[in-house]
Scaffold this active site. Structure first.
Site, PDB file in Angstrom:
ATOM      1  N   TYR A   1      34.306  33.045  45.322  1.00  0.00           N
ATOM      2  CA  TYR A   1      35.191  33.032  46.477  1.00  0.00           C
ATOM      3  C   TYR A   1      35.693  31.615  46.750  1.00  0.00           C
ATOM      4  CZ  TYR A   1      32.873  37.555  47.261  1.00  0.00           C
ATOM      5  OH  TYR A   1      32.349  38.825  47.131  1.00  0.00           O
TER       6      TYR A   1
ATOM      7  N   HIS B   1      27.065  39.527  39.897  1.00  0.00           N
ATOM      8  CA  HIS B   1      28.423  39.729  40.398  1.00  0.00           C
ATOM      9  C   HIS B   1      29.383  40.189  39.300  1.00  0.00           C
ATOM     10  CE1 HIS B   1      31.740  37.921  43.238  1.00  0.00           C
ATOM     11  NE2 HIS B   1      31.701  39.245  43.272  1.00  0.00           N
TER      12      HIS B   1
END
Length: 336
Positions: A58, A144
């Site tokens: 992010y 992830h």
């Protein structure tokens, strides 16, 4: 606002049933200033939100740094922090570049992402995340987006996390993805505590019921649901609204608009139905909502505690918007 804090699987780690997702703080979709990011975090804390999810992906570490700038000054025992492994941040050989192709427009950085699901990569990723966060430990570590690296994630990344859990470096482990099939493999073939399912259990897409949610319920594995607004369409359906981060197709837009008509007829904002629906499933412990302004955090909290009549859920089911096997919320009582 008082929130429940259910335990994740058998780990003993708790996560607030309404939690803050960190992608917008990294600039997902549009830039966010440092001051706005800080105010988002401070507002979430003031409202009683104690679960926070972030990742190196992010904003190439920006979300972690911004979350950590606030969390590092708060009592460590009073919040739960989740971050992720699988992408290392390394110097770019081509110099600074705009990160728009990865969904973070306006962010120029000399870093790039490198996939790494090896045991060494997992340990390095977690250590570097803690440096960015300014914290001494993460409560939850998730593998992830291993979509194209499934076998390595299962045979190398997962055992590495299992060892870190045994060593007490992290309290709970799991995986986070935008699909349910591979997460179901993790639930069935490993001893994960929790999985994060994004976008696949919502008012528009209940495909998580095909495999993951029943498997998680049977195994005692907790599910955190992200993407309850399907990246925007269920927050405000209009031409150009996004679904899975791209403009929604006409058929999806019409479905969202029809659901909005039904919720409005019962005096309920669409966002309230969207954020509350997933928690009715017994495997779901928490919903993640991202925010790029204090107003959006407050709205999420308001929607979370908005009263919803049973007749609304009945009408959604009758019109085919909810699957027959999708549980719906009962009478929810919220402390002031």
């Amino acid at each position: 606002m008082t929130l429940r804090h259910p335990a994740l699987g058998r780990s003993g780690v708790t996560f607030s049933e309404l939690a803050l997702g960190g992608a917008p703080l990294g600039g997902s979709g549009a830039p966010v200033t440092d001051s706005d990011a800080r105010r988002v975090m401070e507002t979430a804390w003031e409202l009683g939100i104690r679960g926070y999810d972030t990742a190196p992906h992010y904003g190439l570490g920006l979300s972690e740094r911004r979350m950590g700038a606030v969390l590092s000054g708060l009592p460590r025992s009073q919040f739960t922090l989740s971050t992720k492994v699988g992408r290392l941040l390394v110097p770019s050989e081509d110099g600074p570049a705009d990160d728009a192709p990865h969904g973070f427009p306006g962010l120029r950085t000399s870093l790039r992402r490198r996939w790494d699901f090896s045991a060494e990569g997992v340990r390095r990723s977690l250590a570097e995340s803690l440096d960015r966060l300014g914290l001494d430990h993460a409560d939850i570590a998730l593998i992830h987006d291993p979509d194209d690296h499934g076998e390595q994630a299962l045979t190398e990344a997962y055992p590495a996390l299992e060892r870190l859990r045994a060593e007490g470096v992290v309290g709970a482990i799991g995986a986070g993805m935008n699909q349910s099939a591979m997460l179901t493999r993790f639930v069935r073939e490993t001893d994960v505590d929790v999985v994060l399912l994004a976008g696949r259990y919502s008012l528009l897409d209940q495909s998580g019921l095909d495999d993951l949610l029943p498997a998680a319920a049977a195994r005692g594995t907790s599910v955190i649901v992200g993407g309850v607004y399907n990246s925007g369409l269920l927050a405000d359906p209009h031409p150009g609204a996004t679904y899975d981060y791209v403009p929604a197709k006409a058929e999806l837009l019409q479905r969202a608009l029809r659901i909005k008509q039904i919720t409005a007829r019962h005096g309920v904002p669409l966002r309230a139905a969207a954020v509350q629906f997933p928690l009715a499933h017994p495997a779901v412990a928490s919903v993640l909502v991202g925010a790029r302004s204090p107003a959006e955090v407050r709205d999420a909290a308001t929607m979370f505690r908005h009263s919803i009549p049973a007749a609304l859920w009945e009408e959604l089911r009758e019109e085919g918007h909810l699957r027959p096997d999708a549980p719906v919320p009962g009478v929810r009582r919220h402390a002031a």
